[in-house]
Design a protein around this motif. Structure first.
Motif, PDB file in Angstrom:
ATOM      1  N   ARG A  13       0.828  -1.296   0.139  1.00 49.59           N
ATOM      2  CA  ARG A  13       0.171   0.260   0.087  1.00 49.59           C
ATOM      3  C   ARG A  13       1.029   1.603   0.030  1.00 49.59           C
ATOM      4  O   ARG A  13       2.487   1.438   0.511  1.00 49.59           O
ATOM      5  N   PHE A  14       0.287   2.041  -0.217  1.00 51.32           N
ATOM      6  CA  PHE A  14       1.392   3.690  -1.591  1.00 51.32           C
ATOM      7  C   PHE A  14       0.471   4.887  -0.224  1.00 51.32           C
ATOM      8  O   PHE A  14      -0.425   5.028  -0.232  1.00 51.32           O
ATOM      9  N   SER A  15       1.333   5.295   0.607  1.00 57.07           N
ATOM     10  CA  SER A  15       0.883   6.510   0.995  1.00 57.07           C
ATOM     11  C   SER A  15       1.510   8.269   1.112  1.00 57.07           C
ATOM     12  O   SER A  15       3.157   7.666   0.233  1.00 57.07           O
ATOM     13  N   PHE A  16       1.299   9.514   0.551  1.00 55.94           N
ATOM     14  CA  PHE A  16       1.639  10.355   0.926  1.00 55.94           C
ATOM     15  C   PHE A  16       1.172  11.344   1.721  1.00 55.94           C
ATOM     16  O   PHE A  16      -0.073  11.223   2.228  1.00 55.94           O
ATOM     17  N   ASN A  17       1.936  11.892   2.312  1.00 57.08           N
ATOM     18  CA  ASN A  17       2.179  12.389   4.168  1.00 57.08           C
ATOM     19  C   ASN A  17       2.393  14.360   2.870  1.00 57.08           C
ATOM     20  O   ASN A  17       2.533  14.899   2.642  1.00 57.08           O
ATOM     21  N   ILE A  18       1.126  14.815   3.343  1.00 56.44           N
ATOM     22  CA  ILE A  18       0.899  15.760   2.663  1.00 56.44           C
ATOM     23  C   ILE A  18       0.726  17.223   3.974  1.00 56.44           C
ATOM     24  O   ILE A  18      -0.302  16.843   5.131  1.00 56.44           O
ATOM     25  N   CYS A  19       1.661  17.913   3.818  1.00 59.77           N
ATOM     26  CA  CYS A  19       1.959  19.282   4.848  1.00 59.77           C
ATOM     27  C   CYS A  19       1.118  20.562   4.616  1.00 59.77           C
ATOM     28  O   CYS A  19       0.395  21.056   5.495  1.00 59.77           O
ATOM     29  N   GLN A  20       1.157  21.118   2.965  1.00 60.66           N
ATOM     30  CA  GLN A  20       0.669  22.393   3.374  1.00 60.66           C
ATOM     31  C   GLN A  20      -0.334  22.417   1.724  1.00 60.66           C
ATOM     32  O   GLN A  20      -0.293  21.812   0.935  1.00 60.66           O
ATOM     33  N   ALA A  21      -1.110  23.429   1.339  1.00 64.39           N
ATOM     34  CA  ALA A  21      -1.726  23.847   0.125  1.00 64.39           C
ATOM     35  C   ALA A  21      -1.564  25.043   0.051  1.00 64.39           C
ATOM     36  O   ALA A  21      -1.797  26.229   1.112  1.00 64.39           O
ATOM     37  N   GLU A  22      -1.849  25.931  -1.302  1.00 63.65           N
ATOM     38  CA  GLU A  22      -1.816  27.105  -1.335  1.00 63.65           C
ATOM     39  C   GLU A  22      -3.014  27.949  -1.488  1.00 63.65           C
ATOM     40  O   GLU A  22      -3.488  28.525  -0.725  1.00 63.65           O
ATOM     41  N   SER A  23      -3.924  26.797  -1.979  1.00 71.48           N
ATOM     42  CA  SER A  23      -5.299  26.923  -1.916  1.00 71.48           C
ATOM     43  C   SER A  23      -6.312  25.486  -1.494  1.00 71.48           C
ATOM     44  O   SER A  23      -5.370  24.881  -2.109  1.00 71.48           O
ATOM     45  N   LYS A  24      -7.684  25.612  -1.198  1.00 77.88           N
ATOM     46  CA  LYS A  24      -8.494  24.357  -1.667  1.00 77.88           C
ATOM     47  C   LYS A  24      -8.789  23.901  -3.016  1.00 77.88           C
ATOM     48  O   LYS A  24      -8.423  22.493  -2.565  1.00 77.88           O
ATOM     49  N   GLU A  25      -8.153  24.724  -3.861  1.00 82.15           N
ATOM     50  CA  GLU A  25      -8.026  24.118  -4.712  1.00 82.15           C
ATOM     51  C   GLU A  25      -7.322  22.920  -5.653  1.00 82.15           C
ATOM     52  O   GLU A  25      -7.004  21.904  -5.619  1.00 82.15           O
ATOM     53  N   ASP A  26      -5.924  23.513  -5.049  1.00 82.45           N
ATOM     54  CA  ASP A  26      -4.616  23.352  -5.031  1.00 82.45           C
ATOM     55  C   ASP A  26      -4.788  21.265  -4.042  1.00 82.45           C
ATOM     56  O   ASP A  26      -3.787  21.110  -4.677  1.00 82.45           O
ATOM     57  N   PHE A  27      -5.639  22.064  -3.599  1.00 83.25           N
ATOM     58  CA  PHE A  27      -5.085  20.657  -2.246  1.00 83.25           C
ATOM     59  C   PHE A  27      -6.120  19.610  -3.381  1.00 83.25           C
ATOM     60  O   PHE A  27      -5.976  18.330  -2.754  1.00 83.25           O
ATOM     61  N   ALA A  28      -6.933  19.711  -3.566  1.00 83.56           N
ATOM     62  CA  ALA A  28      -7.934  19.210  -3.922  1.00 83.56           C
ATOM     63  C   ALA A  28      -7.478  18.576  -5.715  1.00 83.56           C
ATOM     64  O   ALA A  28      -7.325  17.137  -6.217  1.00 83.56           O
ATOM     65  N   LYS A  29      -6.173  19.352  -6.135  1.00 87.64           N
ATOM     66  CA  LYS A  29      -6.057  19.251  -6.940  1.00 87.64           C
ATOM     67  C   LYS A  29      -4.990  17.802  -7.285  1.00 87.64           C
ATOM     68  O   LYS A  29      -4.229  17.011  -7.653  1.00 87.64           O
ATOM     69  N   MET A  30      -4.285  18.452  -6.136  1.00 85.99           N
ATOM     70  CA  MET A  30      -2.776  17.203  -6.078  1.00 85.99           C
ATOM     71  C   MET A  30      -3.580  16.017  -5.291  1.00 85.99           C
ATOM     72  O   MET A  30      -2.673  14.612  -5.855  1.00 85.99           O
ATOM     73  N   CYS A  31      -4.763  16.026  -4.103  1.00 79.83           N
ATOM     74  CA  CYS A  31      -5.896  14.318  -4.000  1.00 79.83           C
ATOM     75  C   CYS A  31      -6.088  13.856  -4.872  1.00 79.83           C
ATOM     76  O   CYS A  31      -5.672  12.768  -5.338  1.00 79.83           O
ATOM     77  N   ARG A  32      -6.598  13.890  -6.150  1.00 81.24           N
ATOM     78  CA  ARG A  32      -6.975  14.000  -7.037  1.00 81.24           C
ATOM     79  C   ARG A  32      -5.780  13.254  -8.191  1.00 81.24           C
ATOM     80  O   ARG A  32      -5.293  11.971  -8.761  1.00 81.24           O
ATOM     81  N   ARG A  33      -4.369  14.167  -7.945  1.00 77.35           N
ATOM     82  CA  ARG A  33      -3.429  13.762  -9.028  1.00 77.35           C
ATOM     83  C   ARG A  33      -3.303  12.280  -8.703  1.00 77.35           C
ATOM     84  O   ARG A  33      -2.289  11.366  -9.556  1.00 77.35           O
ATOM     85  N   SER A  34      -2.953  11.986  -7.526  1.00 77.80           N
ATOM     86  CA  SER A  34      -2.572  11.570  -6.086  1.00 77.80           C
ATOM     87  C   SER A  34      -3.514  10.591  -6.640  1.00 77.80           C
ATOM     88  O   SER A  34      -2.944   8.536  -6.511  1.00 77.80           O
ATOM     89  N   GLU A  35      -4.873  10.050  -6.053  1.00 75.95           N
ATOM     90  CA  GLU A  35      -5.275   8.900  -6.598  1.00 75.95           C
ATOM     91  C   GLU A  35      -4.954   8.646  -8.397  1.00 75.95           C
ATOM     92  O   GLU A  35      -5.215   7.496  -8.456  1.00 75.95           O
ATOM     93  N   GLU A  36      -4.692   9.753  -9.457  1.00 79.62           N
ATOM     94  CA  GLU A  36      -4.955   8.673 -10.393  1.00 79.62           C
ATOM     95  C   GLU A  36      -3.115   7.716 -10.912  1.00 79.62           C
ATOM     96  O   GLU A  36      -2.717   6.970 -11.535  1.00 79.62           O
TER      97      GLU A  36
END
Length: 308
Positions: free
Chosen positions: A5-28
């Motif tokens: 199983r693979f995961s990433f530790n998220i610490c910061q985001a510039e905006s709500k949309e930036d955060f959501a894009k990061m999560c969606r991209r990581s899911e892909e």
């Protein structure tokens, strides 16, 4: 042997949309879990996890790890139950005793010896289980069915429980209670102020796994083993990359130790994939986390190992 199983530790985001894009991209990319830390100056853990689950279709979410000295168990139980509900049962709860004294000082919370912090971790686990099975306002002895969406961890009363650490006291608690054991790669430097740490060696990782297995007894076969990779360097020259990494980050270890420790992933994609397979065989590590800056660099390794 468990699949990866693979995961990433998220610490910061510039905006709500930036955060959501990061999560969606990581899911892909194929990541399985998004994790948040419990450090001052970073995103607050539980709101970030709800947002991550809302932005993705299948990513599980979790904490790596909550500092139990910062939390009242009753209020923490409320956060866990609420997040478990609002993420449709995708939550994993990671707990630890912390080692960063400056954050206690900054928050105005008294710094206590590790024995006291470990005792608080153990009592928090017990209190959470009680709060998961006792209605608000009911007497403590009136325990019933779990109020959590998930009933697969905390002795089947709540979400899966990860306990992370490196010392004997914390790892004994992990051996007794955890569903997932995270062997920390961070060791306090002898004679240095609390929070000044070095990276653990391969031999130390093996010793800590052995310690937990001995204390877990029959439970050992059911444990999932987790490790956090502190850096990912995709390169054709492992030694040169390790030397550069140690100059940049310190870490208090030799180049030889850096090339052998499980907590640094250095090499070509194939070499890193092979290193993780070897680490799984040696230590049991099948649940792998990388820090936010390495999400993209590590993605080809996930693709290489998917299904392994």
């Amino acid at each position: 042997m468990r699949g990866f199983r693979f995961s990433f530790n998220i610490c910061q985001a510039e905006s709500k949309e930036d955060f959501a894009k990061m999560c969606r991209r990581s899911e892909e990319y194929g990541y399985d879990v998004v994790l948040t830390a419990d450090h001052l100056g970073m995103l607050a853990p539980f709101p970030a996890l709800v947002a991550a689950a809302d932005a993705t279709d299948r990513l599980r979410v979790g904490t790596l790890v909550l500092n139990t000295s910062f939390w009242n168990p009753a209020l923490l139980a409320r956060e866990i139950l609420s997040t478990d509900l609002l993420t449709d049962g995708r939550l994993e709860v990671g707990l630890g005793a912390s080692h960063m004294r400056w954050q206690f000082d900054e928050a105005g919370i008294p710094w206590e010896p590790i024995a006291t912090r470990a005792d608080r971790l153990a009592s928090t686990v017990s209190e959470l289980e009680r709060h998961f099975t006792t209605e608000v306002g009911a007497p403590p002895e009136a325990r019933g069915e779990s109020r959590a969406v998930q009933q697969r961890g905390f002795h089947r009363t709540g979400p899966p429980l990860l306990i992370g650490g490196v010392g004997d006291r914390v790892l004994r608690i992990a051996a007794e209670h955890a569903d997932i054991v995270s062997i920390s790669g961070v060791h306090q430097m002898h004679g240095k102020p609390a929070g000044m740490c070095r990276l653990g060696s391969a031999a130390e990782a093996a010793d800590r796994v052995r310690f937990v297995r001995e204390h877990a007894g029959a439970r050992s076969a059911d444990l999932e083993w987790h490790m956090l990779a502190h850096a990912v360097e995709v390169t054709d020259d492992r030694r040169a990359a390790a030397e550069k990494l140690l100059r940049q980050l310190g870490m208090g270890i030799s180049v030889e130790d850096a090339l052998e420790t499980p907590y640094l992933l250095i090499g070509t994609v194939d070499e890193i994939a092979e290193q993780l397979v070897t680490n799984r065989e040696r230590y049991g590590f099948s649940y792998i986390t990388v820090h936010q800056p390495y999400i993209e660099a590590f993605a080809p390794v996930i693709d290489k190992l998917r299904g392994s």
